[in-house]
Design an enzyme around this catalytic site. Structure first.
Site, PDB file in Angstrom:
ATOM      1  N   HIS A  47      -8.898 -12.558  25.071  1.00  0.00           N
ATOM      2  CA  HIS A  47      -9.578 -13.893  24.922  1.00  0.00           C
ATOM      3  C   HIS A  47     -10.197 -14.012  23.633  1.00  0.00           C
ATOM      4  O   HIS A  47      -9.943 -14.756  22.705  1.00  0.00           O
ATOM      5  CB  HIS A  47     -10.546 -14.355  26.346  1.00  0.00           C
ATOM      6  CG  HIS A  47     -10.967 -15.596  26.030  1.00  0.00           C
ATOM      7  ND1 HIS A  47     -10.738 -16.626  26.861  1.00  0.00           N
ATOM      8  CD2 HIS A  47     -11.727 -16.194  25.309  1.00  0.00           C
ATOM      9  CE1 HIS A  47     -11.138 -17.815  26.456  1.00  0.00           C
ATOM     10  NE2 HIS A  47     -12.282 -17.506  25.642  1.00  0.00           N
ATOM     11  N   GLU A  48     -11.301 -12.947  23.532  1.00  0.00           N
ATOM     12  CA  GLU A  48     -12.043 -13.267  22.249  1.00  0.00           C
ATOM     13  C   GLU A  48     -10.984 -12.829  20.956  1.00  0.00           C
ATOM     14  O   GLU A  48     -11.160 -13.423  19.795  1.00  0.00           O
ATOM     15  CB  GLU A  48     -13.157 -12.245  22.215  1.00  0.00           C
ATOM     16  CG  GLU A  48     -13.976 -12.397  23.482  1.00  0.00           C
ATOM     17  CD  GLU A  48     -14.545 -13.967  23.492  1.00  0.00           C
ATOM     18  OE1 GLU A  48     -14.582 -14.567  22.490  1.00  0.00           O
ATOM     19  OE2 GLU A  48     -14.731 -14.344  24.535  1.00  0.00           O
TER      20      GLU A  48
ATOM     21  N   HIS B  38      -9.655 -15.900  19.672  1.00  0.00           N
ATOM     22  CA  HIS B  38     -10.276 -16.707  18.729  1.00  0.00           C
ATOM     23  C   HIS B  38     -10.615 -15.934  17.235  1.00  0.00           C
ATOM     24  O   HIS B  38     -10.590 -16.525  16.351  1.00  0.00           O
ATOM     25  CB  HIS B  38     -11.831 -16.588  19.360  1.00  0.00           C
ATOM     26  CG  HIS B  38     -11.907 -17.461  20.615  1.00  0.00           C
ATOM     27  ND1 HIS B  38     -11.318 -18.927  20.838  1.00  0.00           N
ATOM     28  CD2 HIS B  38     -12.602 -17.560  21.738  1.00  0.00           C
ATOM     29  CE1 HIS B  38     -11.404 -19.119  21.970  1.00  0.00           C
ATOM     30  NE2 HIS B  38     -12.385 -18.268  22.696  1.00  0.00           N
TER      31      HIS B  38
END
Length: 248
Positions: free
Chosen positions: A147-148, A151
């Site tokens: 997920h990160e 980003h």
């Protein structure tokens, strides 16, 4: 004949364990119980014990978090692919032995204690934070890291303005959709029989993106966050870069 129990005032103050494994030893358990009951302890002594025990726990969590991180970086197909894509964007034409430099900087992924109920975070200048005290297991860390890294990829490719709600919402939609955290088994584990198979992935992505946007200082409330997510949904949910499609 049994020896008499010594009075509380002469009980020896336990020292913190030398390493994590000794926490599980009988002697440490006995002294821990003694401290938990408060027998013969001043407030200062009990506070010191709590600080010692918390330090050992945090060190154990930290070591485990880094072990999980290193394993995931080596074996997770999703994380390995994202690391390669980020490294390619960061290479900026750097060439080694005739090939682009595709080494991801692992020092940009750190483990630490987080006060909030979150499993990770991304900072455009510092990198990725994994919340060692919120990570349940290796697979939870894999989803969090993936997920990160979405980003991280978005920020590297497009220089996201994280205070701009539409920018933020778009990256959160992509991260929740592409990381694997909204795949069928994950949602079923979270929501049980209330999980709707037909549109479960999209509902999960919307819900998690909305929650994240609510944390933006420029967001007023949940209704505002939902409105922003709706406005960017079609273009951002359909954008699967750097993947060819969504893998569930």
């Amino acid at each position: 004949m049994n020896k008499p129990i010594p009075p509380n005032e002469i009980l020896e103050k336990p020292k913190p364990p030398a390493n994590e494994s000794s926490v599980h030893g009988f002697e440490w358990w006995r002294r821990t119980f003694q401290y938990k009951t408060g027998m013969g302890l001043t407030a200062a002594e009990k506070k010191q014990y709590e600080n010692d025990y918390e330090f050992v726990l945090q060190r154990k969590q930290c070591n485990e978090c880094y072990q999980y991180r290193d394993w995931i970086l080596q074996y997770s197909p999703t994380v390995i692919f994202m690391a390669q894509q980020i490294a390619r964007l960061n290479s900026s034409g750097q060439v080694s032995n005739g090939q682009p430099s595709l080494k991801f900087d692992e020092s940009k992924i750190i483990c630490d204690v987080c006060p909030e109920w979150r499993s990770g975070g991304f900072h455009p200048e510092l990198g990725i934070l994994l919340c060692q005290n919120r990570i349940r297991d290796k697979w939870h860390l894999e989803d969090t890291l993936a997920h990160e890294m979405v980003h991280y990829y978005d920020n590297t490719r497009w220089k996201v303005d994280w205070l701009a709600l539409k920018h933020h919402a778009c990256s959160e939609i992509r991260a929740s959709s592409l990381s694997g955290e909204c795949r069928f088994m994950q949602e079923f584990a979270r929501r049980g029989l209330g999980f709707k198979v037909s549109r479960g992935h999209q509902e999960c992505v919307r819900r998690r993106a909305t929650l994240s946007v609510m944390g933006n200082p420029n967001c007023k409330d949940e209704k505002h966050a939902q409105k922003i997510v709706d406005e960017v949904w079609d273009s951002c949910f359909g954008d699967t870069r750097p993947f060819d499609e969504i893998y569930r």
